[in-house]
Design an enzyme around this catalytic site. Sequence first.
Site, PDB file in Angstrom:
ATOM      1  CB  THR A  70      -0.927  -0.014   1.246  1.00 44.71           C
ATOM      2  OG1 THR A  70      -1.805  -1.134   1.120  1.00 44.71           O
ATOM      3  CG2 THR A  70      -1.730   1.259   1.380  1.00 44.71           C
ATOM      4  CD  GLN A 178      -2.705 -11.021  -4.557  1.00 43.60           C
ATOM      5  OE1 GLN A 178      -2.363 -12.208  -4.505  1.00 43.60           O
ATOM      6  NE2 GLN A 178      -3.245 -10.413  -3.511  1.00 43.60           N
ATOM      7  CB  CYS A 320      -7.619  -3.737   1.439  1.00 45.11           C
ATOM      8  SG  CYS A 320      -6.462  -5.055   1.215  1.00 45.11           S
TER       9      CYS A 320
END
Length: 373
Positions: A70, A178, A320
């Site tokens: 993030t 990912q 999230c």
Amino acid sequence: MIYLDYAAHAPADPAVLERFCDMERRFTANPNSGHAAGRAAREQMACTAEQIASLTGAAPSEVIFTSGATEANNLAIKGIAQASRHIGRHIISTPLEHSSVSGSLTALQERGWEIDLLSISRDGTVAPEEVHELLRPDTVLVALCAVDSELGTVQPVREIAELLAGYPNCRLHVDATQAIGRIPVNFSGIDTMSFAPHKFGGLCGSGVLLKRSRMPLEPQMNGGASTTLYRSGTPALGLAASAALALQLACEQRENRCAIVRRHSERLLRALSAYPAVHINSPEHAVPHILNLSVKNVKGTVFQRALSEKGVCVSVKSACSADGLPSRAVFAVSRDRRNALSSWRISLSHLTTDEEIDAFLAIFDECYHELVK
Ligand code: PLP
């Protein structure tokens, strides 16, 4: 409990935990300190950066440690946009991005940047030709994920990097969070790349941003000189060293781990596709770790709760983004709002066992018959 939410968080590898403890025991000084103990910690930080660089095709000076993907995404996107504002304020991205990318873009949009989102084909990918069409003299950034977190689609990052090589004013940011451990990942031709080791056996609270050297980037934190100009604060040596080990294990064992996951995924696909109300949203060529599906007329949150009450952990949208809106990624591939609202995600790991898949399928069957009228 049957844990099938590895794309949200994977447990730390025991060797990684051990590396963290070892580093914390052995290096007790601040790597920014000028004394001998500080210098020893700084040297160890440098070894850690070298290890990450050698596994990703970056240079050691291009490794920036952050608190997670993030922060790395925020730093890259806002940092590039702010450092290139004299060139232009146009950015290209996709509707598949994690909220740390889309949120950074929204924040920039509110401050005058213009954002264009690429269209998503039925197989979940973006087209490099459309990037070409959208590029303008004032385009300063293309930001996209290598693998999206909801569907597991693999994007044509290489082709886009080759295309952008002809546009020196436009930077390419890749969110590889990912992708690491799932597909081969290399930093060549990319300007910034982010990832979070807790997705592949590392610890939460650590992240990495690779940043092409000499590329201007405006830091997002001020004050506190550190081992890098771009991220101030005392470097977290234990977290950085454990990130490097987790990355090494994920890269070295990628093919073996993927083979286990593929076997589970194929079994799940065969079994789940046999239910008439099930629609598989993940495209055929998605990574096997992520399987997104919808059960017709049953909200994703309702199916998730039913599974959770029986001890199964799956996820609805990204863990999230709890905004209650239908998944943008699923809507992009299905063009169906109800289907997007019904979607949820199974995410697998090499740690998943055959017994867990057996138990999951039995519980899925019970929930299906309770909820599908
Ligand atoms: N990018 C992608 C594609 C993700 O899947 C995630 C987490 O799910 C993030 C970024 C953010 O990672 P973190 O929460 O560790 O900062």
